[in-house]
Design an enzyme around this catalytic site. Sequence first.
Site, PDB file in Angstrom:
ATOM      1  N   ARG A  54       0.811  -1.223   0.000  1.00 25.52           N
ATOM      2  CA  ARG A  54       0.000   0.000   0.000  1.00 25.52           C
ATOM      3  C   ARG A  54       0.841   1.269   0.000  1.00 25.52           C
ATOM      4  O   ARG A  54       0.531   2.213  -0.721  1.00 25.52           O
ATOM      5  CB  ARG A  54      -1.016  -0.006   1.133  1.00 25.52           C
ATOM      6  CG  ARG A  54      -0.454  -0.167   2.512  1.00 25.52           C
ATOM      7  CD  ARG A  54      -1.588  -0.285   3.519  1.00 25.52           C
ATOM      8  NE  ARG A  54      -2.428  -1.445   3.232  1.00 25.52           N
ATOM      9  CZ  ARG A  54      -3.747  -1.462   3.380  1.00 25.52           C
ATOM     10  NH1 ARG A  54      -4.401  -0.404   3.804  1.00 25.52           N
ATOM     11  NH2 ARG A  54      -4.426  -2.545   3.125  1.00 25.52           N
ATOM     12  N   THR A  55       1.922   1.303   0.779  1.00 23.99           N
ATOM     13  CA  THR A  55       2.717   2.531   0.799  1.00 23.99           C
ATOM     14  C   THR A  55       3.399   2.751  -0.552  1.00 23.99           C
ATOM     15  O   THR A  55       3.458   3.858  -1.070  1.00 23.99           O
ATOM     16  CB  THR A  55       3.760   2.475   1.931  1.00 23.99           C
ATOM     17  OG1 THR A  55       3.081   2.264   3.162  1.00 23.99           O
ATOM     18  CG2 THR A  55       4.531   3.781   2.012  1.00 23.99           C
ATOM     19  N   LYS A  82      20.130  -9.519  -2.622  1.00 26.04           N
ATOM     20  CA  LYS A  82      21.330 -10.336  -2.878  1.00 26.04           C
ATOM     21  C   LYS A  82      22.502  -9.874  -2.023  1.00 26.04           C
ATOM     22  O   LYS A  82      23.646 -10.209  -2.295  1.00 26.04           O
ATOM     23  CB  LYS A  82      21.725 -10.247  -4.357  1.00 26.04           C
ATOM     24  CG  LYS A  82      20.743 -10.906  -5.304  1.00 26.04           C
ATOM     25  CD  LYS A  82      21.163 -10.685  -6.746  1.00 26.04           C
ATOM     26  CE  LYS A  82      20.029 -10.951  -7.716  1.00 26.04           C
ATOM     27  NZ  LYS A  82      20.132 -10.101  -8.910  1.00 26.04           N
ATOM     28  N   ARG A 104      11.775   2.517   1.777  1.00 25.64           N
ATOM     29  CA  ARG A 104      11.196   1.688   2.839  1.00 25.64           C
ATOM     30  C   ARG A 104      12.264   0.671   3.182  1.00 25.64           C
ATOM     31  O   ARG A 104      12.807   0.027   2.293  1.00 25.64           O
ATOM     32  CB  ARG A 104       9.933   1.005   2.308  1.00 25.64           C
ATOM     33  CG  ARG A 104       9.497  -0.264   3.073  1.00 25.64           C
ATOM     34  CD  ARG A 104       9.007  -0.003   4.479  1.00 25.64           C
ATOM     35  NE  ARG A 104       7.843   0.831   4.530  1.00 25.64           N
ATOM     36  CZ  ARG A 104       6.578   0.368   4.603  1.00 25.64           C
ATOM     37  NH1 ARG A 104       6.340  -0.916   4.610  1.00 25.64           N
ATOM     38  NH2 ARG A 104       5.568   1.214   4.664  1.00 25.64           N
ATOM     39  N   HIS A 134       7.530   6.578  10.389  1.00 25.57           N
ATOM     40  CA  HIS A 134       6.806   6.446   9.127  1.00 25.57           C
ATOM     41  C   HIS A 134       6.102   7.795   8.931  1.00 25.57           C
ATOM     42  O   HIS A 134       4.895   7.905   9.105  1.00 25.57           O
ATOM     43  CB  HIS A 134       5.802   5.292   9.240  1.00 25.57           C
ATOM     44  CG  HIS A 134       5.204   4.860   7.928  1.00 25.57           C
ATOM     45  ND1 HIS A 134       5.357   5.568   6.760  1.00 25.57           N
ATOM     46  CD2 HIS A 134       4.454   3.779   7.612  1.00 25.57           C
ATOM     47  CE1 HIS A 134       4.720   4.949   5.788  1.00 25.57           C
ATOM     48  NE2 HIS A 134       4.169   3.856   6.273  1.00 25.57           N
TER      49      HIS A 134
END
Lengths: 315, 432
Positions: A54-55, A82, A104, A134
């Site tokens: 959603r963000t 990785k 994020r 946030h």
Amino acid sequence: MKHLLSIADISRGDAIRILDTATELARVSDTPMKKLPTLRGRTIVNLFAEDSTRTRISFEAAAKRLSADVINFSAKGSSVSKGESLKDTAQTLQAMGADAVIIRHGASGAPARLAACEWMSGAVINAGDGTHEHPSQALLDAFTIRKHLSQGREDLQGLRIAIVGDVLHSRVARSNVLLLTKLGAHVTLVAPPTLLPVGVESWPVTVSYDFDQVLESVDAVMMLRVQQERMNELFFPNAREYSRYFGLNTERLNSLHPGAIVMHPGPMNRGLEITADSADSARSVIIEQVTNGVSVRMAILYLLLAGDTSIEAGL
Amino acid sequence: MGTEIRKTLIKSATLADGRNCDVLIEGGVIQAVAPSLTDTDALIFDASSMILMSGLVDLHTHLREPGKEDSETVLTGSRAGVKGGYVALSAMANTSPVADTAGVVEQVYRLGKSAGLLDVFPIGAVTQGIEGKVLAEIGAMADSVARVRVFSDDGNCVSDPLVMRRALEYVKKFGGVIAQHAQEPALTSGSQMNEGIVSATLGLKGWPAVAEEAIIARDVLLAEHVGSRLHICHLTTAGGVEIIRWAKARGIDVTAEVTPHHLLLTDESARSYDPIFKVNPPLRTEADVMALRHGLADGTIDIVATDHAPHPGESKECEWQEAAFGMLGLEHALSIVAATMVETGLMDWAGVQNRMSVAPARIGGYTDHGRDLAIGAPAHLTVINPKAPYRVDRDQLQSKSHNTPFHGMEFAARVVATFFHGEIVYQDGRGE
């Protein structure tokens, strides 16, 4: 400043400017032609080193409505998973000419590291870092509360807001405590003692272990998600007991005063921290939070990137 | 060298006790200490307005060799040591392979001899692989060429109380000591920094003081019960100081160390999210720092030990929670102790000599070190200019690594020369 790293960094004036700009931009979203040309030719990277749907799509929609080019760089299938270092990733984005990076990340402080380092020069927007902050979520929450409850005021002076649940691990709670109190609201944290951080006594809030006692006196209830992985970490005996003491059910919903609203940052665990009928009730503004998220994130991108230096300086 | 007998005459030095003396060194040994000496054959070292003390001894050094030679080697660590005024280092056991056999401790011992700048005393692991389960070959390490007397699983806590009890008992055979890294693992799983107001704000997982204090309390009681000798590594909390004070008053044979960084820095530095400040045990609060300083001043804390922990750049150029724990210490320890203890009036230079040379040598059983500056003592000496301000530059270090949290800080006191067996192994401005 040219970044949005935390609510701790921004002033009350900055916050109100973002909310006011979001109000203006929301009008655009209501028109059939939803797009503005403001960020045409600018490149924005969505760097999502942690799962989030959603963000990410909210920021993507916001950037696209401002006509920016958006590159999605998600952890799965990218070099972040990785074992490529944050430094290498940042230098890669810099080499590609990213004007802004929306990040994020599972590590608290990762956006701050990105902004402070010499690895890249673009704007950094924190879309949630570990258990730290946030900020865009808090801004959209404040926007939603203001729209419903402020009766024309620019801030949240005098409003009483309860934030309920896993405060310890919640970046949403940390950003909201800072922002809502900055805007004049009175915040009560409601949680079992195990889910409040040691050090919470230094926060500008009231703490309660008793949800029922808080219900009658609040204007908004913000429920926090309980992560599945907390179940086996001894924070509470089991999900049933958690729901009994800290879940929002119909009975508690009915104890709220008539104008009070119910919020949740999503995604919800229906049946755990909130019952389905509470989530879907007339008091719930949960879906509207999603809509408002796009407007608020448009405002953040607009103010950071559209070249209004007086506002950039403030941010 | 051949048959030539080297002589050095140190002129006009201020000894740690305040006396002003000349010191004549010949054949690596102190030959005379008196207010005014002359010797026309000797090399003259002018130490006027300098402090001269017995050479510094570090009881807690990570030299990384064997296994992590990209961070440090015994040679580069030795160079860093002599620059910091050290004449003896104690190489921690958490190398790769772990120093849990006579073979590995002898290897480290020989590497120290071959570097030749100072004495390197290997510390042996308490348990195989520092895994806390099965005792390492403690006796074989004690009987080896390296003559190990200090045993530690540092990096890990010997958390099982029965393993700790057995280790404490076993080293009584040869007068050894167990140096405990006090950290209850169940209370610190995934911990990133001191648990408190700052960790709550930053959203970094907390490392509570009680996780250190609970182990210290348990282990002083175990040491009392079995009548053995315990050393507590890197004490960081005010509560820990109280427990040690209580244990000493009770007659328990316990000693404790504090690091330079825990005397100077607090958890406020974590607000930058710069992992240069990430260390284990973590930086604590201002109140803890003050308790540590007072504990060091009154002798509750016996020694300063560096916990010098070199790491390659990539281990710190990353997110906080991905970064390695640890910071450099050897090159600036003396300056920091001077700043936090001497310049604040808490301790005099005799105190510094005791906490950084005499007491660590005694705890480690390093009989050639920490000796009185008297005729016949080996000439292991540190010369300090207490008023020579300088700024720390991470690009001007002798260590192979650059992870110093002190970059940019200014200190007044500095080491200007280090003598090992009468030879100048470090001199400020030349011969680094």
